[in-house]
Write an enzyme that holds these catalytic residues in place. Structure first.
Site, short mmCIF file in Angstrom:
data_model
loop_
_atom_site.label_atom_id
_atom_site.label_comp_id
_atom_site.label_asym_id
_atom_site.label_seq_id
_atom_site.Cartn_x
_atom_site.Cartn_y
_atom_site.Cartn_z
CD GLU A 213 4.31 1.07 7.70
OE1 GLU A 213 4.27 0.14 6.87
OE2 GLU A 213 5.24 1.22 8.49
CD GLU A 398 5.54 0.57 12.60
OE1 GLU A 398 6.33 0.14 11.74
OE2 GLU A 398 4.33 0.27 12.64
O1 IFM Z 1 6.51 -5.00 11.01
C1 IFM Z 1 6.26 -3.88 10.22
C2 IFM Z 1 5.09 -3.09 10.76
O2 IFM Z 1 3.96 -3.88 10.86
C3 IFM Z 1 4.78 -1.93 9.86
N1 IFM Z 1 5.96 -1.14 9.62
C4 IFM Z 1 7.16 -1.82 9.22
C5 IFM Z 1 7.45 -2.97 10.18
C6 IFM Z 1 8.74 -3.69 9.75
O3 IFM Z 1 8.59 -4.24 8.48
#
Ligand code: IFM
Length: 491
Positions: A213, A398
């Site tokens: 990210e 994710e």
């Molecule tokens: O916990 C985070 C992760 O580290 C990166 N993506 C979003 C998740 C939730 O906020």
């Protein structure tokens, strides 16, 4: 091209330009046509039978080093920007730090056993740069490398596929002291570090992810200052975009040169953007540039979009000329080095008004930035298929939701239904031609949720932070059945 029903296939930019407003989008599945942009069609319904995923589909759960490991001074680890940030009063909602978090550094073996118990064939974790190179450059800390070697060997011994993120936000503090991602040198330091890790694990058939990210680091860390390093400067945010992408490209080049096994990609958090009304169309196009194309275009097409940076509603208000000056000959070739996969992270969508503000269109979770809209995942996957037809296979690295309260529970019906609805949309997109080859739920464990500390629990597995006892939640048990069946049932 995929069949989206009766209307012509359109890309997101064209859709937005055509003024397909969110009111219509919110009420119906997206089957727009330029001549009939407001045509309503019924919401998509899952079939009565389980939706089966392709053979070989990779199922897993994800964590990141700073969020779960704890032991922040053990075995020669150096300080990271998140150690510094969390130690500053008022930065973290509940005053938590990264120690002990979920104590994974000491409990990794039983956590891997938990993966086995849940029947998860893959585990995504990140390597803490300050364990491997405590100052971010120079000497290697062998004890740090050895930890990840043990972790990887432990996974392989259990028949679990490793997905390894090289950078999940824990920059060594000395590199921040030298300018962090706002300076070009950090990209070179990252390439060196990546090379060290590739060499150490070169025999492992892993899924490698360079940067997690980059958008969050650039915008939340350098523009809004709510994450480490806590900077509020648009030009530094823009520079952090370019230097992280350059770091990614250089790491991909180092990966190819190392001859390491496995494949490599980058993990981008993408955000479908919907204008709230026709007056918001132009701003929504720009927000799409800031949220998505500023990252996708350089990585997949080798160029930056021209509409992301500027002073118009929805743009990143940095100095476009200064940004262009950062981009040197050869940078975009490196950034667009061919990938084996594109990892996408999906949490929800946003509405955009005519002033370019992001506004709510859908209910939010306890994380107020998260507008929950499962069909947005389908839209996102289809948009990638249409806008970037030469993209490598996709993996969702994710997707998840926090428990509704900070106390947490093991009876997490909301998470179970969230996962079900999103997996149905993923299966739907595969059926419509998307090359999606894997899915990792976020997260395996309740953990340190950055500025929210321990007050947002995103785990499939509940963690009692007093005792460190792990208890699989209902969603974890349910997810196990999905993984074992390689299919998601309607209810
Ligand atoms: O916990 C985070 C992760 O580290 C990166 N993506 C979003 C998740 C939730 O906020």
């Amino acid at each position: 091209m995929p069949d989206r029903g009766t209307g012509p296939v359109l890309d997101r930019r064209l859709l937005l330009q055509l003024g397909v407003a969110a009111g219509a989008l919110a009420a119906c599945s997206r089957d727009p046509s330029p001549s009939e942009p407001s045509t309503t069609v019924p919401p998509w319904e899952p079939p009565a039978e389980p939706m089966v995923f392709p053979d070989g589909f990779v199922w897993g759960a994800a964590t990141s080093a700073f969020q779960v490991e704890g032991s922040t001074t053990a075995d020669g680890r150096g300080p990271s920007i998140w150690d510094t940030f969390a130690a500053e009063p008022g930065r973290i909602a509940d005053g938590a730090t990264g120690d002990p978090a979920a104590d994974h550094y000491r409990r990794w073996e039983s956590d891997l056993d938990l993966l086995v118990e849940l029947g998860l064939p893959a585990y995504r974790f990140s390597v803490a740069w300050p364990r491997v190179q405590p100052t971010g450059s120079g000497a290697v800390n062998q004890r740090g490398v050895d930890f990840y070697r043990r972790l990887v060997d432990g996974l392989l011994a259990r028949g679990i596929h490793p997905a390894i993120t090289l950078y999940h936000w824990d920059l060594p503090q000395p590199l921040q002291d030298a300018g962090g991602w706002a300076v070009r040198d950090t990209a070179d330091r990252f390439a060196d570090y990546a090379g060290i890790v590739f060499d150490a694990l070169r025999d492992v058939d892993a899924t490698w992810l360079t940067i997690n990210e980059p958008k969050t680091t650039a915008y939340v860390g350098y523009r809004w200052g709510a994450h480490a390093p806590g900077i509020t400067d648009e030009d530094q945010a823009a520079a952090a975009v370019h230097h992280q992408l350059l770091a990614h490209g250089r790491a991909v080049q180092a990966f190819r040169a190392s001859g390491a096994a496995g494949g490599i990609g980058i993990a981008l958090n993408l955000l479908p953007v919907y204008p709230v009304d026709r007056a918001a169309d132009a701003a929504a196009v720009r927000v799409d540039a800031v949220e998505n194309r500023l990252f996708l275009d350089p990585v997949l097409l080798g160029r930056y979009p021209t509409d992301a940076i500027g002073t118009q509603p929805g743009q990143l208000p940095a100095d476009a000329g200064r940004f262009e000056d950062l981009v040197r000959d050869g940078d975009l070739e490196a950034i667009s080095s061919p990938l084996d996969l594109l990892a996408i992270q999906y949490y929800g969508v946003t509405g955009v008004d005519d002033a370019g503000n992001q506004v709510p269109l859908y209910p939010t979770s306890l994380a107020t930035w998260q507008q929950v809209h499962p069909e947005g995942l389908y839209d996102q996957l289809m948009d990638l298929l249409i806008d970037y037809p030469d993209a490598p296979p996709l993996v969702i690295t994710e997707n998840g939701i926090p428990d509704p309260t900070a106390d947490g529970t093991v009876e997490d019906a909301e998470r179970l239904e969230f996962l079900r609805a999103h997996l149905q949309q993923a299966a739907r997109a595969i059926g419509d031609g998307v090359r999606l080859t894997g899915y990792y739920a976020w997260s395996l464990l309740d953990n340190f949720e950055w500025a929210e500390g321990l007050s947002q629990r995103w785990g499939l597995v509940h963690v009692d932070f007093e005792t460190q006892e792990r208890t699989p939640k209902d969603s974890a048990r349910w997810y196990s059945t999905v993984v074992r069946a390689n299919a998601v049932a309607p209810s």
